[in-house]
Design an enzyme around this catalytic site. Sequence first.
Site, PDB file in Angstrom:
ATOM      1  N   GLU A  20     -53.101   5.963 -12.533  1.00 42.02           N
ATOM      2  CA  GLU A  20     -54.140   6.982 -12.394  1.00 42.02           C
ATOM      3  C   GLU A  20     -53.648   8.368 -12.825  1.00 42.02           C
ATOM      4  O   GLU A  20     -54.331   9.084 -13.529  1.00 42.02           O
ATOM      5  CB  GLU A  20     -54.613   6.995 -10.934  1.00 42.02           C
ATOM      6  CG  GLU A  20     -55.575   8.102 -10.561  1.00 42.02           C
ATOM      7  CD  GLU A  20     -56.999   7.837 -11.047  1.00 42.02           C
ATOM      8  OE1 GLU A  20     -57.231   6.782 -11.658  1.00 42.02           O
ATOM      9  OE2 GLU A  20     -57.858   8.709 -10.817  1.00 42.02           O
ATOM     10  N   ASP A  21     -52.435   8.713 -12.402  1.00 39.25           N
ATOM     11  CA  ASP A  21     -51.983  10.100 -12.556  1.00 39.25           C
ATOM     12  C   ASP A  21     -50.972  10.342 -13.674  1.00 39.25           C
ATOM     13  O   ASP A  21     -50.603  11.480 -13.927  1.00 39.25           O
ATOM     14  CB  ASP A  21     -51.360  10.594 -11.236  1.00 39.25           C
ATOM     15  CG  ASP A  21     -52.397  10.683 -10.132  1.00 39.25           C
ATOM     16  OD1 ASP A  21     -53.593  10.724 -10.465  1.00 39.25           O
ATOM     17  OD2 ASP A  21     -52.006  10.711  -8.956  1.00 39.25           O
TER      18      ASP A  21
END
Length: 700
Positions: free
Chosen positions: A75-76
């Site tokens: 996600e990051d």
Amino acid sequence: MRLFSRFKKRLSYLKPKQIEQIRQAFLFAEQKHHDQKRSSGESYITHPIAVAIILADMHMDPDSISAALLHDVIEDTPIEKTEIKKKFGKTVAELVDGVTKLTKMQFSTLAEAQAESFRKMVMAMSHDIRVILIKLADRLHNMRTMESLPIYKQHRIAKETLDIYAPIANRIGIHDLYIDLESLSFAVLYPRRHAVIQNAVQKARGNRKEIINTITKEIKKRFSKSALKKVEIFGREKHIYSIYKKMLRKHLSLSEIMDVYGFRIIVKNFDDCYRALGVIHSIYKPVPGRFKDYIAIPKLNGYQSLHTTLIGPQGLPIEIQIRTDKMEQIASKGIAAHWLYKTGEKFSEAHIRAQQWINDLLEMQQKTGSSLEFIENVKTDLFPEEIYVFTPKGGIMELPRGSTAIDFAYAVHTAIGNTCVAAKIDRQFAPLSTILTSGQTVAITTSPGSRPNPAWLHFVRTGKARSGIRHFLKNQQQAELITLGEQLLLNSFAELSVSFNKITKNAINKVLTEFKIEDLNGLFKEIGLGNRSPLFVAHQLINATKAKLVTKERKEPLLIQGTEGIAVNLAHCCHPIPGDTIISLMVKGRGLMVHREQCEKISRLRKQPEKFILARWADDIKEKFVAILKIDMSSRLGSFAALTKAIADCEANIDNITIIERTGAHYVTKVVINVRNKTQVEKVLNKLNSLSIVTKAIRV
Ligand code: MN
């Protein structure tokens, strides 16, 4: 690395090789997140570690712990699933991928807009149930560390947690997580209520401690004399949010809830649970009806325990839970306890049940055409207090459990409720009082002339229906009483051969003042209610006018519209219907009672014809009326089918059939039907009498 050495202590239940795999995941995550900070300013890696610790404390498997450490890298950071797969294997990659998918979904509520995302959520967790465990741990840590977020964000996350994640944790039986998620959300969403309850709980703690100690000692003493050894007893404290829910649901005060003392008794094995129950019941008297055996019949999420309530010292209620250590682990850790208790390849009951639930969801989502229908099914599962039904166009209505077709009608629109006459549930006609269940499609038939029946108040469940019916009836009653009173008064004037038009305004005002009634409508209402005799009122008005008033007025019969309400009652002894010659009379406080002319009940009043009020049916009545038939018939195969068909052929509805007498192959039955008028009843009777199975059919 210091971070990891502290974390490592929590992994002592794993083998060195497994710990090494986790260390690799830690190094990878730390490196990928190294330039990121949390909103609190801490370095980002503290978050995945905290999530991994929550899972480690549940003794989860090394793949789950590794995935927890890596859960935010896709996600990051620019890392992709394939790279994780190469480094940590397929399972870890799938878990991280699943959690990432969940993280991308935002649910403010379980409303229609989120139906599709929720579907995806189930898909994500269906692959491997550990995905939701990691997600729940992630959410728990976020809830614990959200002070630095803006308030609106805190609210959004807390609401989502309370609406979605806490119920899921409960449904899959992870009680500890469920309670933590609920309490944290409650504190964010209702800070003041939370503070008040927390305060009260702390204050009560001192007093409670003494009582809990006394009871614990007493119980321990008895157990030491019994054959049961290895017994542990704990005093339990209720959680703040569950106290709050109890206050709302049971309308109890805080002190009423605080006066209940909870204990948990942990024994060695299954049999000892029942033995311990015997010991407990010999110390204090059990409250009848409060014993529950969740061991023999576990809850949906796999929870097992014996529950009983006792009357303790000074009459204080004591709630006791008895279970084994393993049941205790499953109750608090749910499916996570599986990894703790892993014995060979066998899965725990809780795990099987959770997986079953997910499988059911999957199957359901394949079967249901719309995602809306699907989410409503899920909601039914997660929030069993509500039911979800569909409108014919596929819209969704949320109603409290126990709601009827009438509640549904009012939920759609008050005007629909006020004029509803019939309901079709899943395309079948059903009584309006039918209790609905989730998933049904409900269609309501309305009729412009119809109106709510006071009897509905006995079975409606929602406040909206109740207030709708009451409001309508109240207005209707006023209007009806006024019309009836006016007609009665005009009749009396006609009887006295005086025209009401000749009565002066002064005379009316004088009489109103004398009676202490505000206006003419008020007077009509009093007459309509039977509280004042119309003849007497007419005399008063004529006397007050002080003029010679006698003219030739023709007496008009009272028009009966057919709608049974408050002011006009169709007598239940003889059930008059349009076409019958009728007789009516005033009953004090109740209004007009309409009987059939030949009704036996009024025959004794025949000597006082002045009590009767001339009445006839209005011409354009559209209502349905009750007619009771008595049918002598022979019983053969299919007799009742022939009977009901004959009645249906005449377009009459059957309300009820009862057998009053039965001699050999001969029945006497009472059939209640709904008809429009006398002609229709006669048609039904002719048809019935023409059947070979019918000896005689008559209207009672
Ligand atoms: Mn996270």
